[in-house]
Design a protein around this motif. Structure first.
Motif, PDB file in Angstrom:
ATOM      1  N   PHE A 110       0.906  -1.182  -0.295  1.00  0.00           N
ATOM      2  CA  PHE A 110      -0.084  -0.564  -0.333  1.00  0.00           C
ATOM      3  C   PHE A 110       1.010   0.954  -0.450  1.00  0.00           C
ATOM      4  CE2 PHE A 110       1.139  -0.635   4.281  1.00  0.00           C
ATOM      5  CZ  PHE A 110       1.310   0.482   4.985  1.00  0.00           C
ATOM      6  N   ASP A 111       0.363   2.464  -0.347  1.00  0.00           N
ATOM      7  CA  ASP A 111       0.553   3.684  -0.659  1.00  0.00           C
ATOM      8  C   ASP A 111      -0.192   4.551   0.407  1.00  0.00           C
ATOM      9  OD1 ASP A 111      -0.274   5.820  -2.695  1.00  0.00           O
ATOM     10  OD2 ASP A 111       0.304   3.007  -3.674  1.00  0.00           O
ATOM     11  N   GLU A 112      -0.448   5.957   1.822  1.00  0.00           N
ATOM     12  CA  GLU A 112      -1.183   6.212   1.625  1.00  0.00           C
ATOM     13  C   GLU A 112      -0.524   7.642   1.969  1.00  0.00           C
ATOM     14  OE1 GLU A 112      -2.807   4.833   4.912  1.00  0.00           O
ATOM     15  OE2 GLU A 112      -1.072   4.389   5.790  1.00  0.00           O
ATOM     16  N   ARG A 113      -1.827   8.963   1.881  1.00  0.00           N
ATOM     17  CA  ARG A 113      -1.144   9.758   2.411  1.00  0.00           C
ATOM     18  C   ARG A 113      -1.649  10.224   3.926  1.00  0.00           C
ATOM     19  NH1 ARG A 113      -1.990  14.046  -3.154  1.00  0.00           N
ATOM     20  NH2 ARG A 113      -1.188  15.306  -1.152  1.00  0.00           N
ATOM     21  N   LEU A 114      -0.774  10.515   4.614  1.00  0.00           N
ATOM     22  CA  LEU A 114      -1.383  11.146   6.140  1.00  0.00           C
ATOM     23  C   LEU A 114      -1.314  12.553   5.619  1.00  0.00           C
ATOM     24  CD1 LEU A 114       0.964   8.182   7.382  1.00  0.00           C
ATOM     25  CD2 LEU A 114      -1.666   8.141   6.673  1.00  0.00           C
ATOM     26  N   ALA A 115      -2.155  12.888   6.745  1.00  0.00           N
ATOM     27  CA  ALA A 115      -2.111  14.157   7.616  1.00  0.00           C
ATOM     28  C   ALA A 115      -1.685  14.418   9.077  1.00  0.00           C
ATOM     29  CB  ALA A 115      -4.338  14.613   7.881  1.00  0.00           C
ATOM     30  N   ARG A 122       3.737  10.048   4.697  1.00  0.00           N
ATOM     31  CA  ARG A 122       3.614   9.400   3.285  1.00  0.00           C
ATOM     32  C   ARG A 122       4.107   8.249   3.756  1.00  0.00           C
ATOM     33  NH1 ARG A 122       6.004   9.576  -1.557  1.00  0.00           N
ATOM     34  NH2 ARG A 122       3.799  10.997  -2.289  1.00  0.00           N
ATOM     35  N   GLY A 123       2.387   6.979   4.039  1.00  0.00           N
ATOM     36  CA  GLY A 123       3.189   5.823   4.605  1.00  0.00           C
ATOM     37  C   GLY A 123       2.612   4.780   3.292  1.00  0.00           C
ATOM     38  N   THR A 124       3.450   3.441   3.608  1.00  0.00           N
ATOM     39  CA  THR A 124       4.380   2.541   2.849  1.00  0.00           C
ATOM     40  C   THR A 124       3.727   1.711   3.048  1.00  0.00           C
ATOM     41  OG1 THR A 124       6.072   2.958   1.977  1.00  0.00           O
ATOM     42  CG2 THR A 124       5.215   4.464   0.750  1.00  0.00           C
ATOM     43  N   GLY A 125       3.929   0.550   2.442  1.00  0.00           N
ATOM     44  CA  GLY A 125       4.384  -0.781   3.224  1.00  0.00           C
ATOM     45  C   GLY A 125       3.757  -2.113   2.715  1.00  0.00           C
ATOM     46  N   VAL A 126       4.152  -3.087   3.718  1.00  0.00           N
ATOM     47  CA  VAL A 126       3.903  -4.271   3.434  1.00  0.00           C
ATOM     48  C   VAL A 126       2.504  -6.042   4.451  1.00  0.00           C
ATOM     49  CG1 VAL A 126       4.449  -6.831   1.910  1.00  0.00           C
ATOM     50  CG2 VAL A 126       5.253  -4.409   1.415  1.00  0.00           C
TER      51      VAL A 126
END
Length: 164
Positions: A110-115, A122-126
């Motif tokens: 995944f990748d996610e934009r975070l406030a 930004r968070g990315t991971g598995v």
């Protein structure tokens, strides 16, 4: 008669195997992964270390924002729990998220934009499905730099590193 018994035995075996319930895949794996990530962020904001760290696989790695922060879970957990024990966690609210799956459906990334109070992160991971639940095996937290600010920010970092 032997052929008949063999056929009957084979038929019984097939019927028996067919009656064993197969482990059902989650009805909506994307929703299930999103729920794990949402639970992660909620637990962090509540300083709930027990819930937070239970969402990681035992061999997970967390990458923090500093270039030296590569935390195997066994090292990250005491660090994070010490912070949570103060009653203060960290709050990141997802504003956009993309989730993808391997062909066999057992691995998601995944990748996610975070406030965040300091700005956007930004968070990315598995994540992997261990047969029972989705577990985070890697999480990478970063603060994206706008392209127009890259050169001056990189110059500041370079100067900082040279002085060390």
């Amino acid at each position: 008669m032997t052929r008949f018994r063999f056929s009957l035995l084979l038929l019984c075996l097939l019927l028996a195997l067919g009656s064993i319930p197969a482990q059902a895949a989650p009805a909506n794996p994307e929703k299930a992964v999103a729920e794990v990530l949402d639970a992660l962020h909620l637990a962090a904001s509540k300083a709930d270390g027990k819930t937070y760290f239970a969402l990681f696989a035992p061999d997970a790695v967390f990458f923090g924002t500093d270039k030296t922060e590569r935390w195997p879970l066994k090292e990250f957990q005491p660090y994070g729990q010490k912070r949570f024990d103060t009653g203060k966690g960290w709050t990141y609210k997802p504003t956009e998220r993309h989730i993808f799956f391997s062909g066999d459906g057992k691995t998601a990334w995944f990748d996610e934009r975070l406030a965040h109070s300091a700005g956007e992160a930004r968070g990315t991971g598995v994540l992997v499905h261990d047969g029972k639940a989705w577990k985070i095996v890697q999480y990478n937290l970063s603060f994206p730099v706008p392209n127009d600010l890259f050169d001056p920010i990189y110059a500041i970092i370079k100067t900082y590193e040279e002085k060390k």
